[in-house]
Design a protein around this motif. Structure first.
Motif, mmCIF file in Angstrom:
data_model
loop_
_atom_site.group_PDB
_atom_site.id
_atom_site.type_symbol
_atom_site.label_atom_id
_atom_site.label_comp_id
_atom_site.label_asym_id
_atom_site.label_seq_id
_atom_site.Cartn_x
_atom_site.Cartn_y
_atom_site.Cartn_z
ATOM 1 N N PHE A 214 -36.840 -12.683 8.007
ATOM 2 C CA PHE A 214 -35.593 -12.641 8.773
ATOM 3 C C PHE A 214 -35.004 -14.035 8.993
ATOM 4 C CE2 PHE A 214 -37.830 -8.732 9.898
ATOM 5 C CZ PHE A 214 -36.839 -7.800 9.674
ATOM 6 N N ASN A 215 -35.573 -15.032 8.350
ATOM 7 C CA ASN A 215 -35.031 -16.377 8.411
ATOM 8 C C ASN A 215 -33.686 -16.407 7.675
ATOM 9 O OD1 ASN A 215 -34.543 -19.126 7.200
ATOM 10 N ND2 ASN A 215 -36.326 -19.632 8.451
ATOM 11 N N ARG A 216 -32.614 -16.868 8.361
ATOM 12 C CA ARG A 216 -31.265 -16.741 7.782
ATOM 13 C C ARG A 216 -31.069 -17.617 6.547
ATOM 14 N NH1 ARG A 216 -26.360 -15.760 12.052
ATOM 15 N NH2 ARG A 216 -27.059 -13.720 12.778
ATOM 16 N N ARG A 217 -31.693 -18.762 6.526
ATOM 17 C CA ARG A 217 -31.555 -19.596 5.334
ATOM 18 C C ARG A 217 -32.253 -18.955 4.139
ATOM 19 N NH1 ARG A 217 -31.462 -26.084 6.668
ATOM 20 N NH2 ARG A 217 -29.767 -25.987 8.182
ATOM 21 N N ILE A 218 -33.394 -18.369 4.386
ATOM 22 C CA ILE A 218 -34.098 -17.692 3.301
ATOM 23 C C ILE A 218 -33.307 -16.472 2.838
ATOM 24 C CG2 ILE A 218 -36.156 -16.325 2.784
ATOM 25 C CD1 ILE A 218 -37.791 -18.348 4.312
ATOM 26 N N ILE A 219 -32.730 -15.727 3.779
ATOM 27 C CA ILE A 219 -31.902 -14.571 3.402
ATOM 28 C C ILE A 219 -30.719 -15.024 2.550
ATOM 29 C CG2 ILE A 219 -30.343 -12.789 4.282
ATOM 30 C CD1 ILE A 219 -32.214 -12.510 6.688
ATOM 31 N N SER A 220 -30.090 -16.131 2.933
ATOM 32 C CA SER A 220 -28.946 -16.641 2.165
ATOM 33 C C SER A 220 -29.348 -16.958 0.733
ATOM 34 C CB SER A 220 -28.382 -17.902 2.835
ATOM 35 O OG SER A 220 -27.939 -17.622 4.144
ATOM 36 N N LEU A 221 -30.482 -17.588 0.570
ATOM 37 C CA LEU A 221 -30.915 -17.973 -0.768
ATOM 38 C C LEU A 221 -31.391 -16.776 -1.581
ATOM 39 C CD1 LEU A 221 -31.303 -20.176 -2.783
ATOM 40 C CD2 LEU A 221 -33.484 -20.762 -1.719
ATOM 41 N N THR A 222 -32.045 -15.813 -0.937
ATOM 42 C CA THR A 222 -32.526 -14.656 -1.691
ATOM 43 C C THR A 222 -31.375 -13.786 -2.190
ATOM 44 O OG1 THR A 222 -32.860 -13.440 0.389
ATOM 45 C CG2 THR A 222 -34.772 -14.571 -0.542
ATOM 46 N N SER A 223 -30.222 -13.840 -1.521
ATOM 47 C CA SER A 223 -29.067 -13.084 -2.017
ATOM 48 C C SER A 223 -28.642 -13.584 -3.396
ATOM 49 C CB SER A 223 -27.895 -13.214 -1.035
ATOM 50 O OG SER A 223 -27.384 -14.539 -1.012
ATOM 51 N N PHE A 224 -28.854 -14.861 -3.639
ATOM 52 C CA PHE A 224 -28.596 -15.447 -4.956
ATOM 53 C C PHE A 224 -29.774 -15.239 -5.886
ATOM 54 C CE2 PHE A 224 -29.959 -19.365 -7.198
ATOM 55 C CZ PHE A 224 -29.072 -19.339 -8.262
ATOM 56 N N ARG A 225 -30.960 -15.459 -5.382
ATOM 57 C CA ARG A 225 -32.157 -15.499 -6.220
ATOM 58 C C ARG A 225 -32.472 -14.155 -6.871
ATOM 59 N NH1 ARG A 225 -36.108 -18.838 -7.424
ATOM 60 N NH2 ARG A 225 -38.248 -18.077 -7.634
ATOM 61 N N ALA A 226 -32.195 -13.061 -6.167
ATOM 62 C CA ALA A 226 -32.478 -11.740 -6.724
ATOM 63 C C ALA A 226 -31.694 -11.492 -8.014
ATOM 64 C CB ALA A 226 -32.145 -10.661 -5.692
ATOM 65 N N GLN A 227 -30.440 -11.935 -8.052
ATOM 66 C CA GLN A 227 -29.633 -11.772 -9.262
ATOM 67 C C GLN A 227 -29.964 -12.837 -10.309
ATOM 68 O OE1 GLN A 227 -25.320 -10.773 -8.407
ATOM 69 N NE2 GLN A 227 -25.979 -11.247 -6.326
ATOM 70 N N TYR A 228 -30.241 -14.031 -9.835
ATOM 71 C CA TYR A 228 -30.515 -15.136 -10.748
ATOM 72 C C TYR A 228 -31.792 -14.896 -11.545
ATOM 73 C CZ TYR A 228 -30.413 -20.009 -12.309
ATOM 74 O OH TYR A 228 -30.349 -21.157 -13.058
ATOM 75 N N ALA A 229 -32.716 -14.121 -10.966
ATOM 76 C CA ALA A 229 -33.945 -13.791 -11.683
ATOM 77 C C ALA A 229 -33.652 -13.068 -12.987
ATOM 78 C CB ALA A 229 -34.846 -12.928 -10.793
ATOM 79 N N VAL A 230 -32.666 -12.174 -12.955
ATOM 80 C CA VAL A 230 -32.271 -11.456 -14.180
ATOM 81 C C VAL A 230 -31.753 -12.445 -15.211
ATOM 82 C CG1 VAL A 230 -30.723 -9.704 -15.140
ATOM 83 C CG2 VAL A 230 -31.773 -9.353 -12.885
ATOM 84 N N ALA A 231 -30.925 -13.371 -14.755
ATOM 85 C CA ALA A 231 -30.328 -14.344 -15.664
ATOM 86 C C ALA A 231 -31.383 -15.201 -16.346
ATOM 87 C CB ALA A 231 -29.333 -15.224 -14.901
ATOM 88 N N VAL A 232 -32.251 -15.815 -15.557
ATOM 89 C CA VAL A 232 -33.225 -16.753 -16.115
ATOM 90 C C VAL A 232 -34.252 -16.027 -16.985
ATOM 91 C CG1 VAL A 232 -35.087 -18.350 -15.529
ATOM 92 C CG2 VAL A 232 -32.916 -18.462 -14.323
ATOM 93 N N THR A 233 -34.710 -14.864 -16.536
ATOM 94 C CA THR A 233 -35.701 -14.135 -17.338
ATOM 95 C C THR A 233 -35.136 -13.749 -18.691
ATOM 96 O OG1 THR A 233 -36.675 -13.249 -15.302
ATOM 97 C CG2 THR A 233 -37.288 -12.186 -17.367
ATOM 98 N N LEU A 234 -33.916 -13.254 -18.710
ATOM 99 C CA LEU A 234 -33.299 -12.902 -19.981
ATOM 100 C C LEU A 234 -33.085 -14.122 -20.868
ATOM 101 C CD1 LEU A 234 -30.595 -10.243 -18.985
ATOM 102 C CD2 LEU A 234 -32.641 -9.860 -20.356
ATOM 103 N N VAL A 235 -32.461 -15.138 -20.319
ATOM 104 C CA VAL A 235 -32.059 -16.294 -21.141
ATOM 105 C C VAL A 235 -33.266 -17.102 -21.576
ATOM 106 C CG1 VAL A 235 -30.714 -18.424 -21.166
ATOM 107 C CG2 VAL A 235 -29.790 -16.375 -20.071
ATOM 108 N N ARG A 236 -34.156 -17.404 -20.643
ATOM 109 C CA ARG A 236 -35.317 -18.239 -20.978
ATOM 110 C C ARG A 236 -36.240 -17.533 -21.963
ATOM 111 N NH1 ARG A 236 -37.990 -20.627 -15.798
ATOM 112 N NH2 ARG A 236 -36.084 -21.875 -15.820
ATOM 113 N N THR A 237 -36.371 -16.211 -21.852
ATOM 114 C CA THR A 237 -37.229 -15.470 -22.769
ATOM 115 C C THR A 237 -36.582 -15.292 -24.127
ATOM 116 O OG1 THR A 237 -38.195 -14.269 -20.890
ATOM 117 C CG2 THR A 237 -38.532 -13.326 -23.083
ATOM 118 N N TRP A 238 -35.270 -15.046 -24.129
ATOM 119 C CA TRP A 238 -34.629 -14.663 -25.393
ATOM 120 C C TRP A 238 -34.054 -15.826 -26.197
ATOM 121 C CZ3 TRP A 238 -36.031 -10.332 -22.940
ATOM 122 C CH2 TRP A 238 -36.314 -9.225 -23.735
ATOM 123 N N VAL A 239 -33.956 -17.016 -25.651
ATOM 124 C CA VAL A 239 -33.553 -18.142 -26.502
ATOM 125 C C VAL A 239 -34.560 -18.345 -27.640
ATOM 126 C CG1 VAL A 239 -33.325 -20.655 -26.600
ATOM 127 C CG2 VAL A 239 -32.026 -19.363 -24.908
#
Length: 430
Positions: A214-239
């Motif tokens: 419930f830490n607000r800074r962590i919540i703010s960052l996880t809102s980005f990180r949850a989507q960014y995980a898709v990006a990095v996993t796809l790109v880093r694996t498939w390059v």
């Protein structure tokens, strides 16, 4: 050398050993795909496509990481982080020793799962210990140095894997000496960590995840990180997959050494810049670095499928020493991979330092990094399956379109949540 500095060096070596193993496997992944020749299978009456099986080569790894995050992070806060670190590294020695024995997709996926548990434990505990030992004003810089050690290993590992694979005959027998080298390096790092690190006497009672969630800074960052995980996993694996698989599968069909250079470019740029961007983040905040790095990553990812057109338009050379047959796409792909490393060098130390800041202040630094990993896992589990489907059913380029879009939507969401919780100037204030 004082004891504190020796502990940092031991942790940097731990990051080096872990990075060496992970990137070697990533470099050889397209070769395992060609060697194991995954096909559609039927499990309990359900037909699974070859694309699903290919996706499981990575999802087996990330799914095991997802399951392991909470118990390992809790154990690190509740007991001795050094013991959890050394145990995880020992498990990694076993996992890498099993890869040359994998002759079926199932056995390879199971070995990847064991690797996932080992990498998660070693990664969480090494970062938690770096964050705990470092002073607040030096935390992102120290984390940047730890990550630079991992990227240095990634560069050496990628070059070593590609060169040794081609040298030993470019077939299944070439895997054995490569993974023997990995197990030896990891075994040495495990022993040195055990001898050099002081026992961790921090003990956190209860379940720190519940408070940190419930830490607000962590919540703010996880809102980005949850989507960014898709990006990095796809790109880093498939390059590297895009560079290494045959044209019939939508790739460029380069040799293992050429594939390794696409990985080295990203790791080298990240390695060189992270200590510097981390130091700047220590003095000027975290949020802006995360926003800029994530957005740039998405834009570069969208450009990856255009590397053949870019190379043709620029008339880049294709005859390069030692690399075998190339196409005009090679040098642009290496350049774009390097830009991916530049983008992530801004985001990663700032992101890690933020989780270390909040975990140290609120109690439970291992659990704070555990939340960081846990938020990452859904995207990293689903993304490879999505990538396998897109690669085999739609087109290789769509892996990068979807990955780039996920990064862009992630930074837009981050900006919105950040402004809502912390005000319109928060992007430049923390």
């Amino acid at each position: 050398m004082d004891d504190r500095k020796l502990q940092f060096y031991a942790l940097y070596l731990t990051r080096f050993a872990g990075g060496f193993g992970v990137v070697t496997l990533l470099t050889l992944l397209p070769k395992f795909i060609d060697y194991l020749e995954p096909t559609a299978v039927t499990v309990l009456g359900v037909s699974l496509s070859a694309g699903f099986v290919i996706g499981m080569y990575t999802t087996g790894f990330t799914l095991a990481q997802t399951i392991a995050v909470v118990p390992l992070a809790w154990a690190g806060d509740r007991f001795d982080k050094r013991l959890v670190l050394v145990g995880s590294m020992g498990l990694g020695v076993v996992a890498y020793a099993l890869f040359p024995l994998a002759d079926l997709s199932l056995s390879f996926i199971l070995a990847r799962g064991l690797q996932g548990v080992a990498v998660t434990g070693a990664g969480l505990m090494s970062l938690a210990l770096v964050g705990e030992i470092a002073d607040t004003g030096t935390r992102a810089n120290r984390i940047g140095k730890a990550n630079a050690s991992r990227f240095a290993a990634s560069i050496i590992g990628a070059a070593t894997a590609g060169g040794l694979y081609d040298y030993f005959g470019a077939d299944g027998d070439a895997f054995t000496p490569i993974f023997a080298l990995i197990t030896a390096i990891l075994a040495v790092a495990t022993l040195l960590a055990w001898l050099s690190l002081s026992p961790d006497e921090t003990r956190i009672q209860g379940f720190p995840f519940s408070d940190l969630a419930f830490n607000r800074r962590i919540i703010s960052l996880t809102s980005f990180r949850a989507q960014y995980a898709v990006a990095v996993t796809l790109v880093r694996t498939w390059v590297p997959i895009y560079a290494g698989v045959t044209a019939a599968s939508g790739g460029l069909g380069y040799g293992a050494l050429a594939v390794s250079l696409t990985i080295i470019a990203e790791k080298f740029c990240n390695m060189v810049l992270q200590p510097h961007t981390g130091r700047i983040s220590d003095g000027h905040g975290r949020a802006l670095f995360i926003f800029f790095g994530g957005g740039l990553y998405g834009l570069v990812a969208l450009a990856v499928p255009f590397s053949p057109a870019i190379g043709t338009a620029l008339g880049v050379p294709t005859a390069l020493p030692f690399l075998g047959p190339l196409t005009p796409a090679f040098l642009p792909l290496v350049g774009l991979s390097g830009l991916l490393g530049v983008a992530d060098s801004f985001r990663e130390p700032a992101s890690m330092a933020l989780f270390a800041d909040e975990g140290t202040d609120d109690g439970g630094v291992a659990s704070s990094f555990g939340i960081r990993e846990l938020v990452w896992r859904p995207g990293s589990v689903v993304a490879p399956l999505l990538g396998g489907y897109l690669m085999t059913e739609v087109g290789m380029e769509w892996v990068f379109y979807v990955g780039g879009a996920a990064a862009v939507t992630g930074v837009v969401t981050f900006l919105g949540v950040l402004s809502y919780f912390h005000g319109p100037t928060a992007l430049t204030e923390w």
